[in-house]
Write a protein that holds these residues in place. Structure first.
Motif, PDB file in Angstrom:
ATOM      1  N   LEU A 295       7.280  11.392  -9.868  1.00 31.37           N
ATOM      2  CA  LEU A 295       5.906  11.023  -9.536  1.00 31.37           C
ATOM      3  C   LEU A 295       5.701   9.556  -9.885  1.00 31.37           C
ATOM      4  O   LEU A 295       6.089   9.107 -10.968  1.00 31.37           O
ATOM      5  CB  LEU A 295       4.926  11.893 -10.332  1.00 31.37           C
ATOM      6  CG  LEU A 295       3.422  11.593 -10.199  1.00 31.37           C
ATOM      7  CD1 LEU A 295       2.944  11.768  -8.761  1.00 31.37           C
ATOM      8  CD2 LEU A 295       2.625  12.494 -11.142  1.00 31.37           C
ATOM      9  N   ASN A 296       5.094   8.807  -8.979  1.00 29.72           N
ATOM     10  CA  ASN A 296       4.778   7.406  -9.261  1.00 29.72           C
ATOM     11  C   ASN A 296       3.683   7.337 -10.315  1.00 29.72           C
ATOM     12  O   ASN A 296       2.539   7.720 -10.067  1.00 29.72           O
ATOM     13  CB  ASN A 296       4.342   6.680  -7.990  1.00 29.72           C
ATOM     14  CG  ASN A 296       5.516   6.340  -7.087  1.00 29.72           C
ATOM     15  OD1 ASN A 296       6.670   6.309  -7.536  1.00 29.72           O
ATOM     16  ND2 ASN A 296       5.244   6.081  -5.821  1.00 29.72           N
ATOM     17  N   GLY A 297       4.035   6.855 -11.485  1.00 31.02           N
ATOM     18  CA  GLY A 297       3.100   6.840 -12.605  1.00 31.02           C
ATOM     19  C   GLY A 297       2.174   5.635 -12.593  1.00 31.02           C
ATOM     20  O   GLY A 297       2.509   4.567 -12.069  1.00 31.02           O
ATOM     21  N   GLY A 298       1.000   5.813 -13.200  1.00 28.51           N
ATOM     22  CA  GLY A 298       0.055   4.713 -13.305  1.00 28.51           C
ATOM     23  C   GLY A 298      -0.592   4.322 -11.989  1.00 28.51           C
ATOM     24  O   GLY A 298      -1.063   3.196 -11.827  1.00 28.51           O
ATOM     25  N   ILE A 299      -0.616   5.267 -11.040  1.00 26.91           N
ATOM     26  CA  ILE A 299      -1.253   5.033  -9.737  1.00 26.91           C
ATOM     27  C   ILE A 299      -2.495   5.911  -9.635  1.00 26.91           C
ATOM     28  O   ILE A 299      -2.453   7.093  -9.996  1.00 26.91           O
ATOM     29  CB  ILE A 299      -0.300   5.373  -8.567  1.00 26.91           C
ATOM     30  CG1 ILE A 299       0.995   4.569  -8.673  1.00 26.91           C
ATOM     31  CG2 ILE A 299      -0.982   5.133  -7.223  1.00 26.91           C
ATOM     32  CD1 ILE A 299       0.851   3.103  -8.442  1.00 26.91           C
ATOM     33  N   VAL A 300      -3.586   5.321  -9.153  1.00 25.59           N
ATOM     34  CA  VAL A 300      -4.807   6.097  -8.947  1.00 25.59           C
ATOM     35  C   VAL A 300      -5.150   6.156  -7.468  1.00 25.59           C
ATOM     36  O   VAL A 300      -4.721   5.320  -6.674  1.00 25.59           O
ATOM     37  CB  VAL A 300      -6.018   5.497  -9.721  1.00 25.59           C
ATOM     38  CG1 VAL A 300      -5.854   5.681 -11.208  1.00 25.59           C
ATOM     39  CG2 VAL A 300      -6.223   4.023  -9.382  1.00 25.59           C
ATOM     40  N   GLU A 301      -5.934   7.171  -7.130  1.00 26.63           N
ATOM     41  CA  GLU A 301      -6.501   7.298  -5.784  1.00 26.63           C
ATOM     42  C   GLU A 301      -8.015   7.167  -5.903  1.00 26.63           C
ATOM     43  O   GLU A 301      -8.625   7.766  -6.803  1.00 26.63           O
ATOM     44  CB  GLU A 301      -6.148   8.650  -5.172  1.00 26.63           C
ATOM     45  CG  GLU A 301      -4.670   8.805  -4.875  1.00 26.63           C
ATOM     46  CD  GLU A 301      -4.366  10.104  -4.141  1.00 26.63           C
ATOM     47  OE1 GLU A 301      -3.688  10.036  -3.111  1.00 26.63           O
ATOM     48  OE2 GLU A 301      -4.806  11.168  -4.592  1.00 26.63           O
TER      49      GLU A 301
ATOM     50  N   PRO B 143       9.127  -2.697 -10.175  1.00 22.12           N
ATOM     51  CA  PRO B 143       8.784  -1.860  -9.017  1.00 22.12           C
ATOM     52  C   PRO B 143       9.216  -0.407  -9.234  1.00 22.12           C
ATOM     53  O   PRO B 143      10.109  -0.140 -10.039  1.00 22.12           O
ATOM     54  CB  PRO B 143       9.578  -2.502  -7.877  1.00 22.12           C
ATOM     55  CG  PRO B 143      10.733  -3.163  -8.556  1.00 22.12           C
ATOM     56  CD  PRO B 143      10.237  -3.625  -9.887  1.00 22.12           C
ATOM     57  N   LYS B 144       8.571   0.490  -8.518  1.00 18.93           N
ATOM     58  CA  LYS B 144       8.843   1.917  -8.667  1.00 18.93           C
ATOM     59  C   LYS B 144      10.027   2.291  -7.777  1.00 18.93           C
ATOM     60  O   LYS B 144       9.936   2.251  -6.560  1.00 18.93           O
ATOM     61  CB  LYS B 144       7.603   2.730  -8.306  1.00 18.93           C
ATOM     62  CG  LYS B 144       6.429   2.343  -9.210  1.00 18.93           C
ATOM     63  CD  LYS B 144       5.283   3.295  -9.149  1.00 18.93           C
ATOM     64  CE  LYS B 144       4.170   2.837 -10.067  1.00 18.93           C
ATOM     65  NZ  LYS B 144       4.550   2.739 -11.478  1.00 18.93           N
ATOM     66  N   ASN B 145      11.141   2.651  -8.411  1.00 18.83           N
ATOM     67  CA  ASN B 145      12.342   2.935  -7.620  1.00 18.83           C
ATOM     68  C   ASN B 145      13.076   4.197  -8.056  1.00 18.83           C
ATOM     69  O   ASN B 145      14.110   4.536  -7.484  1.00 18.83           O
ATOM     70  CB  ASN B 145      13.311   1.747  -7.697  1.00 18.83           C
ATOM     71  CG  ASN B 145      13.555   1.271  -9.120  1.00 18.83           C
ATOM     72  OD1 ASN B 145      13.364   2.038 -10.058  1.00 18.83           O
ATOM     73  ND2 ASN B 145      13.953   0.018  -9.272  1.00 18.83           N
ATOM     74  N   LEU B 146      12.542   4.920  -9.048  1.00 18.05           N
ATOM     75  CA  LEU B 146      13.243   6.131  -9.493  1.00 18.05           C
ATOM     76  C   LEU B 146      13.206   7.224  -8.431  1.00 18.05           C
ATOM     77  O   LEU B 146      14.111   8.053  -8.358  1.00 18.05           O
ATOM     78  CB  LEU B 146      12.648   6.639 -10.805  1.00 18.05           C
ATOM     79  CG  LEU B 146      12.848   5.733 -12.031  1.00 18.05           C
ATOM     80  CD1 LEU B 146      12.260   6.385 -13.275  1.00 18.05           C
ATOM     81  CD2 LEU B 146      14.318   5.418 -12.249  1.00 18.05           C
ATOM     82  N   GLY B 147      12.144   7.220  -7.606  1.00 23.49           N
ATOM     83  CA  GLY B 147      12.023   8.236  -6.570  1.00 23.49           C
ATOM     84  C   GLY B 147      13.132   8.150  -5.532  1.00 23.49           C
ATOM     85  O   GLY B 147      13.571   9.163  -4.980  1.00 23.49           O
ATOM     86  N   THR B 148      13.618   6.929  -5.266  1.00 27.61           N
ATOM     87  CA  THR B 148      14.713   6.765  -4.304  1.00 27.61           C
ATOM     88  C   THR B 148      16.066   6.960  -4.977  1.00 27.61           C
ATOM     89  O   THR B 148      17.028   7.393  -4.356  1.00 27.61           O
ATOM     90  CB  THR B 148      14.656   5.371  -3.650  1.00 27.61           C
ATOM     91  OG1 THR B 148      14.644   4.373  -4.680  1.00 27.61           O
ATOM     92  CG2 THR B 148      13.414   5.214  -2.798  1.00 27.61           C
ATOM     93  N   LYS B 149      16.144   6.648  -6.283  1.00 29.80           N
ATOM     94  CA  LYS B 149      17.416   6.782  -6.998  1.00 29.80           C
ATOM     95  C   LYS B 149      17.711   8.226  -7.390  1.00 29.80           C
ATOM     96  O   LYS B 149      18.871   8.617  -7.504  1.00 29.80           O
ATOM     97  CB  LYS B 149      17.392   5.919  -8.272  1.00 29.80           C
ATOM     98  CG  LYS B 149      17.476   4.419  -8.014  1.00 29.80           C
ATOM     99  CD  LYS B 149      17.562   3.663  -9.330  1.00 29.80           C
ATOM    100  CE  LYS B 149      17.772   2.177  -9.086  1.00 29.80           C
ATOM    101  NZ  LYS B 149      17.925   1.425 -10.353  1.00 29.80           N
TER     102      LYS B 149
END
Length: 341
Positions: free
Chosen positions: A263-269, A248-254
């Motif tokens: 930036l959450n990597g590997g995410i598309v819009e 899971p993506k957790n570096l943004g909170t850490k």
């Protein structure tokens, strides 16, 4: 029809989601129950391309939980992935993406040797890891988000954590062959693989994590976070762009520090709303539009009727395949998630 095989981030998360999705019999159960729970199709999906084409798909919840690896329930974890694949194939799905840990477990435990699952003979051409699209999107995030935060690639040092993995090695090839990056720092646990990658690229410094991070203008994190490892944001450059490509993506909170942009990597819009509910439960900021790039790969293959294991095996991702999936991604209305503002 396309398929997505996914899993939740923890036992607590799984219990909460089961309650929300109307599976009360799962909601109060412990890890032993989840180890034996069968895969379930829990969402039916409709996606409209920017071209106007419409496709349909199904989301298969594998009932795998990361705790199964942490508590050495390896057999349960591998069984989850194989059973979910058989479930997708039995339901006539043409191309299915293995999301999150599913592809990692498949590769690391050589599950390609297990082709018979009860009455189903697995046709591996029906499955893709989605890693080619993920690697492409992360590379585009490096190129585009660096401009947003004022970092020039031609003057930048880029550290890739997890450089020898399937996605990490592809990112290194792109940065070496497509982007004008000043310096490339290669970080991974396996020294032999690191040396082989360095020889393939013809460049790159092999460095330990704690030595590399303070030197990097851009950090691409595509490895699991080792237990006990903490990143001290005060030791990082400012500005620094940190692309969190893990799950899971957790570096943004850490890591919350002025000048360090996560930036959450590997995410598309997607350019249009997707008719589904599954992204609500994995905490996307805009769940109708945002999704994992690996999931989008199976959608793209369905749009193009490319029923093949486009991403398969370790270190098989070429720049040509990244170019191809990138062109198709743009054609159908997907774009990399970037910094807000």
């Amino acid at each position: 029809m396309f398929g997505l095989i996914g899993h939740l981030t923890s036992l607590e998360h799984a219990q909460a989601v089961a309650r929300d999705l109307g599976y009360p019999e799962y909601a109060d159960q412990g890890l032993d129950f989840w180890c034996s729970a069968p895969p379930q199709i829990v969402d039916h999906i409709k996606v409209t391309s920017a071209t106007g084409q419409v496709i349909e798909g199904k989301y298969v919840e594998s009932c795998f939980l990361p705790e199964m690896l942490a508590t050495r329930r390896i057999k349960a974890a591998t069984r989850k992935v194989i059973n979910a694949m058989a479930h997708a194939q039995k339901h006539g799905i043409n191309i299915t993406a293995l999301g999150g840990f599913s592809s990692i477990i498949f590769e690391n435990f050589n599950l390609s040797q297990i082709q018979q699952v009860r009455d189903v003979t697995l046709d591996f051409a029906r499955f893709t890891t989605g890693n080619t699209h993920t690697a492409y999107i992360i590379c585009r995030q490096v190129e585009q988000a660096s401009k947003q935060v004022g970092i020039h690639l031609s003057e930048a040092t880029v550290a890739v954590c997890g450089a020898t993995g399937d996605i990490g090695s592809a990112v290194c090839r792109w940065l070496n062959g497509r982007a004008d990056v000043k310096e490339l720092l290669l970080i991974a646990r396996d020294q032999e693989r690191l040396q082989n990658l360095q020889a393939e690229l013809g460049r790159g410094k092999i460095m330990a994590l704690e030595e590399a991070l303070p030197e990097a203008d851009i950090i691409v994190w595509v490895a699991s976070m080792p237990k006990g490892v903490e990143i001290d944001p005060t030791t990082l450059k400012q500005p620094c762009l940190l692309i969190d490509g893990g799950y899971p993506k957790n570096l943004g909170t850490k890591i919350q520090h002025p000048g360090v942009h996560v930036l959450n990597g590997g995410i598309v819009e997607h350019s249009l709303d997707i008719d589904w509910k599954i992204m609500n439960i994995v905490n996307m900021d805009v769940p109708a539009r945002q999704l994992f790039a690996c999931f989008a790969e199976s959608m793209l293959l369905e749009f193009e009727k490319l029923y093949t294991n486009f991403s398969w095996g370790r270190n098989q991702i070429t720049l040509e395949k990244m170019d191809l999936i990138g062109q198709v991604s743009l054609k159908h209305g997907f774009r990399p998630l970037l910094m807000e503002g």
